[in-house]
Scaffold this active site. Structure first.
Site, mmCIF file in Angstrom:
data_model
loop_
_atom_site.group_PDB
_atom_site.id
_atom_site.type_symbol
_atom_site.label_atom_id
_atom_site.label_comp_id
_atom_site.label_asym_id
_atom_site.label_seq_id
_atom_site.Cartn_x
_atom_site.Cartn_y
_atom_site.Cartn_z
ATOM 1 C CB SER A 1 10.842 -33.195 -55.206
ATOM 2 O OG SER A 1 11.777 -33.610 -56.174
ATOM 3 C CE LYS B 1 7.934 -29.290 -54.437
ATOM 4 N NZ LYS B 1 8.119 -30.649 -54.948
ATOM 5 C CE LYS C 1 15.078 -31.970 -56.516
ATOM 6 N NZ LYS C 1 13.868 -32.419 -57.217
#
Length: 295
Positions: free
Chosen positions: A95, A238, A170
């Protein structure tokens, strides 16, 4: 077919194991995590470098923590790109930054190789159960080539669009999850401070339009005070950074995403980087001077 797998950590280890169990020859290399002994015992081979792995593999899969890790694996010294051959294929299941993904893909495709970005959702439980949600970006031809591999690792596989579309999806997923956690935390904290049993409130809400997986699972975590990580706050930070940075490059605002990130930042300031992301509620509890407890 030989599958090179780079990144056999918490998620990558069971994912690679499913491919191996299906009969694929597995090639591994030492990277961020130690090479799992169980994969070696089942017949996996260790390559001396990432370039050697790419040169021997038909398809290379990456499952790494962040954008910089993927860039290093691909283009660092003795990296994957140095060993790729025309007709090969790279699948990045990490990701990472959608914009960087498109840049990486262009460099790989210039070598005559296909590139598919395919980040996943479902966590360690989904990786072990081969029930991951996999969001894919790439050409129709590349996706058709690698879809059988995804079917061994996940259940909900969607080809969203061209390269980068998987990473965009995502990031969108992580926005939705973070904002749902914030909403559930505020609602249960509101109920608790008003003197109403948050456990019973959660049960009532599960029968109506407010029902959600976050309310079901993370709402219970908040009530039970069980914040051992399923998905760490540091990792969700993140992902929200990716959302906010990409939004900035697109010239748009994500005000509620920014709010959720500030609450995660507050948790980290209190030593909570390794807490489960449902522990966002702890930052709100400080603001309310009240904790969610059963009445």
């Amino acid at each position: 077919m030989k599958i090179g797998f780079v990144g056999t950590g918490i998620m990558g280890r069971p994912m690679a194991g499913h491919l191996q169990a299906a009969g694929y020859d597995l090639l591994l290399v030492q990277h961020c995590s130690p090479v799992p002994a169980e994969l070696l015992a089942a017949g996996a081979s260790i390559c001396p470098s990432r370039s050697a792995l790419a040169n021997e593999a038909d398809i290379v899969i990456l499952m790494l923590p962040d954008t910089g890790d993927v860039e290093t694996a691909l283009f660092g010294e003795d990296g994957i790109a140095a060993g790729l051959w025309a007709g090969g294929c790279v699948i990045d299941m990490s990701s990472i930054d959608p914009i960087a993904t498109r840049s990486f893909a262009a460099r790989v495709e210039a070598l005559g190789c296909a590139y598919v970005d395919a980040p996943v959702s479902g966590g360690e439980v989904g990786a072990k159960a081969a029930s991951l949600t996999i969001m894919c970006g790439g050409s129709d031809t590349a996706f058709a080539r690698v879809e059988p591999l995804f079917r061994l690792m996940g259940k909900n596989i969607t080809h969203v669009g061209p390269v980068g579309a998987g990473q965009v999806t995502k990031v969108a997923n992580q926005i939705v999850v973070a904002l749902n956690i914030e909403a559930v935390a505020e609602a249960l904290l509101f109920a608790a401070k008003a003197g109403v049993d948050p456990d019973k409130v959660r049960t009532a809400l599960m029968g109506g339009f407010a029902a959600s997986r976050v309310l079901e699972v993370h709402g219970q975590r908040m009530i039970d005070r069980t914040f051992a990580p399923g998905f760490r706050i540091a990792l969700h930070q993140k992902d929200l950074n990716l959302a906010l940075n990409t939004a900035r490059s697109l010239g748009m605002a994500l005000p509620n995403t920014a709010s959720a990130q500030q609450l995660f930042n507050a948790c980290v300031a209190r030593g909570g980087a390794e807490w489960d992301h449902s522990a966002m509620v702890r930052a709100l509890e400080v603001l309310a001077d009240h904790e969610i407890i059963k009445v």
